[in-house]
Design an enzyme around this catalytic site. Structure first.
Site, PDB file in Angstrom:
ATOM      1  N   ASP A 437     116.594  20.702 -75.364  1.00 50.65           N
ATOM      2  CA  ASP A 437     116.381  21.441 -74.433  1.00 50.65           C
ATOM      3  C   ASP A 437     115.665  20.944 -73.242  1.00 50.65           C
ATOM      4  OD1 ASP A 437     117.327  24.389 -75.583  1.00 50.65           O
ATOM      5  OD2 ASP A 437     116.336  23.178 -77.101  1.00 50.65           O
ATOM      6  N   HIS A 481     114.231  25.719 -77.550  1.00 42.69           N
ATOM      7  CA  HIS A 481     113.924  25.044 -78.523  1.00 42.69           C
ATOM      8  C   HIS A 481     115.224  24.732 -79.612  1.00 42.69           C
ATOM      9  CE1 HIS A 481     110.057  25.922 -77.228  1.00 42.69           C
ATOM     10  NE2 HIS A 481     109.623  24.718 -77.670  1.00 42.69           N
TER      11      HIS A 481
END
Length: 691
Positions: A437, A481
């Site tokens: 990410d 995440h």
């Protein structure tokens, strides 16, 4: 320090050489503008910047490195390239020595030992700063380890325009260079303009004052239009960096006498008073006056001017008549050839022990670092204090030292971009982006610098870079995440993408990725690292031996259908990778003998032959991913399957993936609803088999 004009004590031969080259650059600008229809590809020239550029070019040595920017044709003349060399690139000719007609004018790339090394240059403003820092950091490491000749004292010059300093990536470069005390010179050429944006409306101070915030960075500010001042200051700066191995920022104030580029002409946005003010600082008459004061006759200078003008005209005519690139070479040099072309070593050695994926990765890294002193590993939290947030680097810093395995700041652009420079310097870099990410700040470096270098340099300068990226969702990791980004990465050509699903493949692919001379991104699913997620036990395998490698671009059948079910026409194939392999394996338990699972292992290059062979064997296919499916890699693959295997398909290709929402929700119930799983896959299998 602000440097005033120095005493004009330069050797006359240096001044005369600079004068002839300056007249050459001036004549080149004029002839390009006179023949605008011929010089149809966009270009910029150094007119007004010649003094500082020639000083730099003339003082660079063949063992140095320089990253010019798109206005730096006088640097190229100064290091020894001819006007004809540059014109071949201007006109995109086949014999363009830098890119074979693939890149813009004054975008050099050279590993010719007769010149300083020049990495491939992109047009993205300021983006050369981080690769240049990577070169300097690589030199520093290799010198400290006595892996290169310390006596050469190579330096790196990164040339940029003053407007580039508003870019965040340039700030990262200055921060790293000053923090690590690297042997680099940032040459900032300040002409007050960023196309039509003036300094007064875009920044609160010039480069000299801005750079004052970087502790340990020595600063100079000079009149870059005065050749004697420029030459003597550059000589002083180069001597300092060669001896002290510390960074310098050299701010050179220069006029802009030509157009921004051939496509954006100066009269469109600059008034008469501004043009007149810049003309007063023309470096050519300044140098001419200095030579006359030194006793050189006007006639001699006229002869040099005419000589340069004549040679430029001859070179231009010759370049116009030069051959165009052969269109049959269009697809050459997308990647450099890799030495790993077949599976080698033992996948299941006798008495081998079973390992989880994270340990297979750790052991592969250990073996690489042990065997290759030029290899280093860096990223956020991978150093000795923590050893990686997933413990994927545990013990490595203790074994190999903090100069080989070390922490970095939160600087994803630096992590990606520095590997380009490291590779050029001769280091073999491995870096980690802590979560997929957070890859986005590194995308510009990936797309502009790493991915294009091999192709645009005609294979002269591929970038060896291994970028590890933990990826994927499980257990409520949340929206920052848990993301899957492979489709975005795959949209960037010139990068290899690897995605293992088990420990044996993790080790074999990581070794092959390290030896590959191209940029390789290794996507490592966090949920498979420890095989703690229910249904991922198959990710744990016997550990291959130290010599085990898997060539990138070779898929593997993870589960075979039975011959009986195949003869009965009661089978299908699932094309997948990563966590998808385990969803498919668990779903297949409900359809014994009916399912073949093809684990792609590498998404680029893709083993299309294995894909089509599997589809044609079973006539029904599901393509499975963890990503949301809309506009994804798997949709593209499904389209290719439909195109190439249309006659053999007994049903439409099924695409299965996550629900098309912008992020993975934190709540585990929502996460489960979004992601595929074995039960969802089984429902599609059942429907597809019944068609």
């Amino acid at each position: 320090m602000t440097t005033k004009a120095l005493s004009p004590t330069l050797d006359t031969e240096i001044l005369l050489k600079a004068y002839e080259l300056m007249q050459t650059a001036n004549s080149m600008t004029d002839i390009y503008d006179e023949h605008r229809q011929i010089c149809k590809y966009v270009h910029a020239t150094s007119r007004g910047h010649e003094a500082i550029q020639l000083a730099v070019g003339m003082l660079l040595q063949t063992h140095d490195y320089v990253s010019p920017y798109y206005r730096d044709d006088s640097i190229l003349l100064g290091v020894g390239f001819s006007a004809y060399d540059l014109m071949l690139q201007l006109l995109a000719k086949a014999d363009d020595p830098f890119s074979g007609g693939r890149s813009y004018y004054a975008h050099p790339c050279s590993n010719d030992p007769n010149y300083p090394t020049m990495p491939n240059q992109s047009s993205a403003t300021g983006m050369q700063a981080l690769p240049a820092v990577g070169i300097a950091q690589g030199i520093q490491y290799l010198e400290h380890k006595s892996l290169i000749d310390k006596e050469k004292r190579s330096i790196v010059v990164c040339s940029i325009g003053d407007s580039s300093l508003t870019e965040g990536e340039v700030a990262e470069a200055f921060q790293v260079a000053s923090f690590r005390q690297l042997p680099i010179i940032f040459l900032v050429q300040d002409n007050d303009w960023g196309i039509s944006v003036h300094a007064e409306e875009s920044r609160n101070c010039d480069a000299y004052h801005w750079a004052g915030g970087f502790k340990g960075l020595k600063r100079y500010s000079i009149d870059g239009s005065d050749f004697a001042t420029a030459y003597q200051t550059v000589e002083q700066v180069f001597d300092y960096v060669r001896s002290e191995r510390k960074p310098v920022m050299l701010h050179a104030k220069v006029p802009l006498l030509a157009h921004h580029t051939s496509g954006v002409r100066k009269e469109w946005y600059r008034g008469d008073s501004d043009l007149a003010a810049h003309a007063e600082d023309d470096p050519l008459p300044k140098l001419e006056a200095l030579l006359l004061d030194s006793g050189i006759s006007k006639n001699k200078l006229t002869r040099l001017k005419n000589k340069a003008k004549k040679k430029v005209a001859e070179d231009f005519d010759k370049a116009v008549d030069a051959a165009e690139p052969d269109i049959q070479t269009l697809e050459n040099h997308i990647f450099a050839p890799t030495p790993i072309t077949q599976e080698q070593g033992e996948r299941k050695p006798k008495n081998g022990k079973s390992v989880i994926m994270v340990d297979a990765a750790l052991h592969a890294m250990d073996e690489i670092l042990r065997s290759h002193p030029e290899a280093i590993f860096y990223g956020q939290d991978v150093g000795g204090r923590l050893g990686g947030v997933f413990r994927e680097a545990a013990t490595l810093a203790q074994k190999y030292g903090d100069d080989r395995v070390f922490n970095t700041a939160i600087q994803e652009a630096y992590l990606v971009g520095s590997t380009a420079g490291m590779s050029i310097a001769g280091v073999k870099p491995i870096v980690e982006i802590q979560f997929a990410d957070y890859f986005w700040p590194g995308m510009t470096q990936l797309a502009c610098e790493l991915a294009k270098s091999c192709y645009l340099s005609m294979g002269k300068m591929p970038i060896q870079s291994l970028i590890r990226v933990p990826i994927g969702a499980y257990g409520g990791g949340g929206p920052y995440h848990s993301g899957s980004i492979e489709s975005c990465l795959l949209a960037i050509r010139g990068v290899k993408i690897v995605y293992p699903s088990n420990a044996a493949d993790m080790k074999g692919l990581m070794k092959a990725a390290f030896y590959d001379p191209n940029p390789v991104i290794m996507l490592e699913h966090k949920g498979l690292y420890w095989s703690k997620v229910p249904g991922t036990g198959a990710a744990k395998t016997i550990e291959p031996d130290e010599n085990y490698v898997i060539p990138l671009g070779k898929a593997r059948i993870a589960l075979q259908a039975s011959e009986e079910e195949l003869e009965n026409g009661n089978t299908l194939t699932i094309i997948t990778y990563g966590m998808g392999v385990h969803w498919a394996l668990n779903a297949a338990k409900q359809f014994k003998g009916c399912i073949e699972i093809l684990d792609l292992r590498t998404l680029n290059p893709l083993d299309e032959a294995a894909v089509y062979q599997s589809v044609r064997r079973h006539n029904k296919v599901m393509v499975l991913t963890e990503e949301p499916t809309r506009n994804s890699f798997v949709e593209s693959l499904a389209g290719r399957i439909s195109q190439h295997c249309f006659q053999e398909l007994d049903a439409a290709v099924r695409v299965v993936g996550a629900v098309n929402v912008p992020a993975v929700p934190m709540n585990m119930g929502l996460e489960k609803a979004m992601l595929p799983n074995a039960d969802k896959v089984a429902k599609v299998i059942k429907a597809l088999l019944e068609e």
